[in-house]
Design an enzyme around this catalytic site. Structure first.
Site, short mmCIF file in Angstrom:
data_model
loop_
_atom_site.label_atom_id
_atom_site.label_comp_id
_atom_site.label_asym_id
_atom_site.label_seq_id
_atom_site.Cartn_x
_atom_site.Cartn_y
_atom_site.Cartn_z
CE LYS A 157 -3.92 -0.27 2.42
NZ LYS A 157 -4.85 -0.47 3.55
CG HIS A 207 -14.55 -1.16 3.02
ND1 HIS A 207 -13.35 -0.80 2.45
CD2 HIS A 207 -15.01 -0.04 3.61
CE1 HIS A 207 -13.11 0.48 2.69
NE2 HIS A 207 -14.11 0.96 3.39
CE LYS A 236 -15.55 2.95 0.61
NZ LYS A 236 -15.55 4.17 1.44
CD GLU A 274 -12.86 4.07 4.23
OE1 GLU A 274 -13.66 4.72 3.54
OE2 GLU A 274 -11.89 3.44 3.74
CD GLU A 287 -8.42 5.10 3.62
OE1 GLU A 287 -7.49 5.90 3.39
OE2 GLU A 287 -9.10 4.60 2.71
NE ARG A 291 -12.32 12.09 1.18
CZ ARG A 291 -13.02 11.03 0.86
NH1 ARG A 291 -14.34 11.08 0.94
NH2 ARG A 291 -12.45 9.90 0.49
NE ARG A 337 -19.62 5.26 -4.22
CZ ARG A 337 -18.45 5.58 -3.69
NH1 ARG A 337 -17.45 5.94 -4.50
NH2 ARG A 337 -18.25 5.52 -2.39
#
Length: 448
Positions: A157, A207, A236, A274, A287, A291, A337
């Site tokens: 990562k 998740h 996502k 998360e 993480e 926001r 989405r």
């Protein structure tokens, strides 16, 4: 607060304007030359062009945005999500110019934006983290040595990463040797920081994320969790709340951990913690997003709170207008989405929308960015909008979601509507037994 400049575009700019209008706040839209005909530009009280299409020359141009804010009398800047929303330097520049940045303090953004520093802070706060190596790894050979100690598979990562960029699952030494330099290069190109670290990869995970809110008076509450395991390319596409995977005890534990995480950095504003959760319901910090999230309407639908209004309230220095016991889930919500992309390859499909008709009905909310005649630019994220279906039960929300997806009419470009419909019709999704590998396995099945 009388005037807010929105340093963003598309659906989130329209979403922020909606709450500002309801509160009698004047709005300023900043836009690139490519976005001059977009609905969010027309709907603002004032619109200012800040540069050409590439984001580096417009939406990431801090000084141009600050000049627009000062010339048009903005008291505050709302950064939306992405772009400058988690940029501590921009938040500091706003403060220097006497403009309120609607978000947490710059030091908090910097601390939580660096995943290595964030993991260290979580250890101190007693929040579980995924087993891994918390320092920047200089070479592929070092990465192989560390991975052997942790045990394969591992996740490579980028320390400054997000949105799946710079992430790579490695199941043996050969895969690390192939992936390390390219992942490091992508991290440098996207984030200006090529520091890499390694975590143990959790197989078949969920998740799970928790919405938190903190105020300047020191209060921090959670607004329950969202299940975000339907993803493609580590991003996502469907989120829901409550998570069908959690039991009461696990929900209480993960929400309490999220509050501890926020308390550890004295968080103010809205944010999201998360977690990755294994099949055994053990969970680990991934993480913190400092926001507003794309999927915030899911939380709004089940709690009844307007998260943008909460952001404005806290930015004005007021306390959170409720306490933890007031946060109750009312029913169920699912967000999908809608992207301008190929439903099989997930590659973007820019172009002009010829016809656009979105669904309506009980329990249906549409947060979108387009209309008939809108051009989807290759310069930006191809998300067209979001469909949020809610109901008194998961079954009712799912039924409304299925019907709403079928009511969409979008022509002129490819969209992922058929892929979303396939997910909603899948028996594993219907009964809530899915993990982050769901889309990958569904695609494999349908392409055999």
């Amino acid at each position: 607060m009388k005037t807010v400049l929105i340093a963003n575009r598309g659906e989130i700019a329209r979403r922020i304007m909606r709450t500002c209008r309801a509160k009698g706040i004047r709005t300023i839209a900043v836009h690139s030359e490519a976005d001059v005909d977009m609905p969010f530009v027309r709907e603002a009280d004032v619109a200012v062009c800040i540069g050409p299409p590439p984001v580096a020359k417009s939406y990431l141009n801090m000084e141009a945005i600050l000049v627009a804010a000062k010339e048009h009398g903005a008291d505050a800047i709302h950064p939306g999500y992405g772009l400058l929303s988690e940029n501590g330097t921009f938040a500091s520049r706003c403060a220097e110019e006497g403009i309120v940045f609607i978000g947490p303090r710059p030091a908090v953004m910097d601390a939580m934006g660096d995943k290595i520093r964030a993991r260290a802070a979580m250890v101190e706060a007693g929040v579980p983290i995924v087993p891994g190596y918390d320092e920047s790894i200089p070479t592929a050979e070092d990465a192989c040595r560390i991975a052997a100690q942790i045990g394969y598979p591992v996740m490579l990562k980028a320390s400054a990463g997000g949105g799946g960029i710079g992430m790579q699952i490695c199941r043996d030494e050969e895969e690390i040797m192939k992936a390390f330099q390219s992942a490091k290069g992508r991290a440098k190109a996207y984030f200006g920081n090529d520091a890499m670290f390694i975590e143990k990869y959790i197989e078949n995970p969920h998740h799970i994320e928790v919405q938190v809110v903190g105020d300047e008076q020191g209060a921090i509450v959670h607004l329950l969790e969202r299940e975000c395991s339907i993803q493609r390319r580590h991003q996502k596409v469907i989120e829901e709340s409550p998570s069908p995977f959690l039991d009461v005890a696990t929900r209480e534990a993960v929400c309490a951990a999220a509050v501890r995480a926020a308390q550890a950095v004295n968080y103010t504003g809205v944010g999201t913690v998360e977690f990755i959760m294994g099949e055994d319901k053990a969970f680990y910090f991934l993480e913190m997003n400092t926001r507003l999230q794309v999927e915030h309407p899911v939380t709004e639908s089940i709690t009844g709170f307007d998260l943008v209004e909460l952001q404005l309230t806290i930015a004005e220095g007021h306390p959170i207008p409720f306490v933890q016991k007031d946060v109750i889930a009312h029913g169920h919500a699912i967000e999908m989405r809608i992207y301008a992309e190929d439903p099989n390859t997930f590659f973007p499909s820019p172009g002009t929308i010829i016809a656009y008709v979105s669904p309506e009905g009980d329990g249906i909310r549409i947060d979108d960015a387009v209309q008939s005649g809108t051009t989807i630019s290759p310069f930006y994220d191809p998300m067209i909008g979001k469909l949020i279906a809610s109901g008194t039960t998961r079954e009712e929300a799912l039924d409304r979601a299925r019907k709403a997806i079928q009511q969409y009419e979008i022509t002129g470009i490819k969209t992922n509507l058929s892929m979303l419909a396939d997910v909603l019709e899948d028996e594993r999704f219907a009964v809530g037994t899915y993990t982050t590998s769901f889309v990958e396995t569904m695609k494999r099945t349908t392409t055999k």
